[in-house]
Design an enzyme around this catalytic site. Structure first.
Site, mmCIF file in Angstrom:
data_model
loop_
_atom_site.group_PDB
_atom_site.id
_atom_site.type_symbol
_atom_site.label_atom_id
_atom_site.label_comp_id
_atom_site.label_asym_id
_atom_site.label_seq_id
_atom_site.Cartn_x
_atom_site.Cartn_y
_atom_site.Cartn_z
ATOM 1 N N LYS A 81 95.727 62.915 2.708
ATOM 2 C CA LYS A 81 94.624 63.862 2.868
ATOM 3 C C LYS A 81 95.195 65.174 3.384
ATOM 4 O O LYS A 81 96.211 65.190 4.085
ATOM 5 C CB LYS A 81 93.593 63.335 3.873
ATOM 6 C CG LYS A 81 92.203 63.924 3.696
ATOM 7 C CD LYS A 81 91.449 63.283 2.549
ATOM 8 C CE LYS A 81 90.011 63.751 2.485
ATOM 9 N NZ LYS A 81 89.238 63.024 1.475
ATOM 10 N N GLY A 182 72.475 64.229 5.897
ATOM 11 C CA GLY A 182 73.207 65.141 5.042
ATOM 12 C C GLY A 182 72.374 65.550 3.843
ATOM 13 O O GLY A 182 71.477 64.811 3.401
ATOM 14 N N GLY A 184 74.224 67.621 1.327
ATOM 15 C CA GLY A 184 75.242 68.222 0.485
ATOM 16 C C GLY A 184 75.324 67.556 -0.871
ATOM 17 O O GLY A 184 74.393 66.866 -1.303
ATOM 18 N N VAL A 186 77.119 64.975 -2.211
ATOM 19 C CA VAL A 186 77.011 63.514 -2.316
ATOM 20 C C VAL A 186 75.628 63.047 -1.895
ATOM 21 O O VAL A 186 74.985 62.237 -2.575
ATOM 22 C CB VAL A 186 78.110 62.828 -1.485
ATOM 23 C CG1 VAL A 186 77.865 61.326 -1.417
ATOM 24 C CG2 VAL A 186 79.481 63.115 -2.082
ATOM 25 N N ALA A 187 75.145 63.555 -0.762
ATOM 26 C CA ALA A 187 73.824 63.161 -0.274
ATOM 27 C C ALA A 187 72.739 63.487 -1.296
ATOM 28 O O ALA A 187 71.820 62.687 -1.533
ATOM 29 C CB ALA A 187 73.522 63.852 1.052
#
Length: 348
Positions: A81, A182, A184, A186-187
């Site tokens: 990452k 959330g 965003g 993905v949410a």
């Protein structure tokens, strides 16, 4: 800053690269946790951290999570990452992204990047001008690639359905209340899938207008971010940042299921046992949210098409069921079971 070896999340990482480019202001950390199964793959996060130690902790935790995620998804990838330490105004330039691309390229394929929080497909294009060790690039319709977010959302939704089947005996989320932390990328995808099947969405995000816009789109409601984890619901779905399941927040949960797309939801290892002791079914985050990296892997390795990506994502519920079955038979919490499985796969 304290030496990385003293950080509790270091966990025998293979390599840590601290990147600084004075000309562009780039400051970044590339963490390589494991290359046992292949090149260390994981997205780049662009985030403003309170201090450098927070950035290092995030990189270490996220890269270890990617090792586990890629292994459990059966991908030919290790785990890594990167975090770019963003300025307070979160501004970034093509020159900064080019410098970051050069830093990745100098690792010779040890690390492969893609999108994460704060990064976009257009950012990957800029990085790709300086390195070939990047995925999440735009593609023609029907081809494998592009924004991994929708694939993550699909996997999370299928994982939620598996949890609902396991804990509540229901084949559908129709009529269920899902508390979504959330709003965003993905949410939003999770919300769309759930609403289309008839679920009621309760949404919270630190960006109030964004939460309200999503709630309007799915005929849901908005609550204060501080209240979302304690909202009575059939499913609580954390789909924002990590370390939100703590001793205090777990004690306040009013749900039989926690299943969401955020990485590193458990603040500590002990919190896996705490949520299990309350009789709440937990879907280990790096198993349920693997849809995005499945798409990235298929794009980068070039070992399949869009239909294979879908097939691989649809295998997420079966992996969760295996974890929950092993948890029940061994009386270990699902997070512990999943960690043991993943560590065996990466040879640790």
């Amino acid at each position: 800053m304290q030496t990385p070896w003293g950080f509790p999340d270091f966990d025998a990482h293979e390599a840590l690269h601290f990147v600084h480019d004075a000309a562009t202001g780039l400051r970044a950390i590339i963490a390589v946790h494991s290359t046992h199964l292949g090149p260390a793959a994981g997205g780049t996060r662009f985030w403003h951290y309170a201090d450098d130690a927070d950035a290092l902790t995030d990189a270490l935790r996220l890269s270890r999570g990617m090792s586990f995620k890629n292994a459990m998804a059966g991908l030919p990838l290790g785990g890594g990452k990167a975090v770019i330490l963003a300025p307070a105004d979160r501004s970034k330039t093509p020159a900064l992204l080019a410098a970051f691309g050069l830093a990745i390229d100098q690792l010779g394929g040890q690390y492969v990047t893609a999108e994460d929080v704060g990064m976009s497909v257009s950012d990957m294009i800029e990085i790709a001008r300086k390195t070939r060790f990047v995925a999440g690039l735009p593609v023609a319709g029907g081809a494998v690639g592009g924004d991994p977010g929708p694939h993550t959302s699909l996997g999370v939704f299928l994982g939620i359905k598996a949890a609902v089947k396991h804990a509540l005996g229901k084949d559908s989320v129709a009529g269920l209340r899902i508390a979504l932390q959330g709003a965003g990328s993905v949410a939003s995808g999770v919300a769309m899938h759930a609403a289309a099947e008839g679920a009621t969405l309760i949404i919270a995000d630190v960006d109030g207008p964004r939460a309200q816009a999503l709630a309007t789109q799915v005929s849901g409601s908005v609550v204060d971010p501080a209240a979302i984890l304690s909202t009575p619901a059939d499913v609580v779905s954390p789909c924002a940042l990590g370390a939100i399941l703590t001793e205090q927040s777990i004690a306040a949960l009013k749900t039989p299921i926690v299943a969401g797309g955020a990485n590193n939801q458990l603040a500590t290892h002990a919190d896996g046992e705490r949520i299990h002791a309350r009789g709440i079914l937990y879907a280990p985050d790096y198993v349920i949210n693997a849809g995005g990296i499945i798409n990235v892997s298929t794009e980068y390795v070039r070992d399949g098409d869009a239909s294979l990506v879908r097939q691989r994502i649809e295998a997420i519920p079966a992996r969760l069921e295996q974890i929950w079955a092993d948890s029940a038979s061994s009386n270990r919490n699902p997070a512990e079971v999943a960690d043991a499985m993943a560590m065996a796969l990466i040879g640790r």
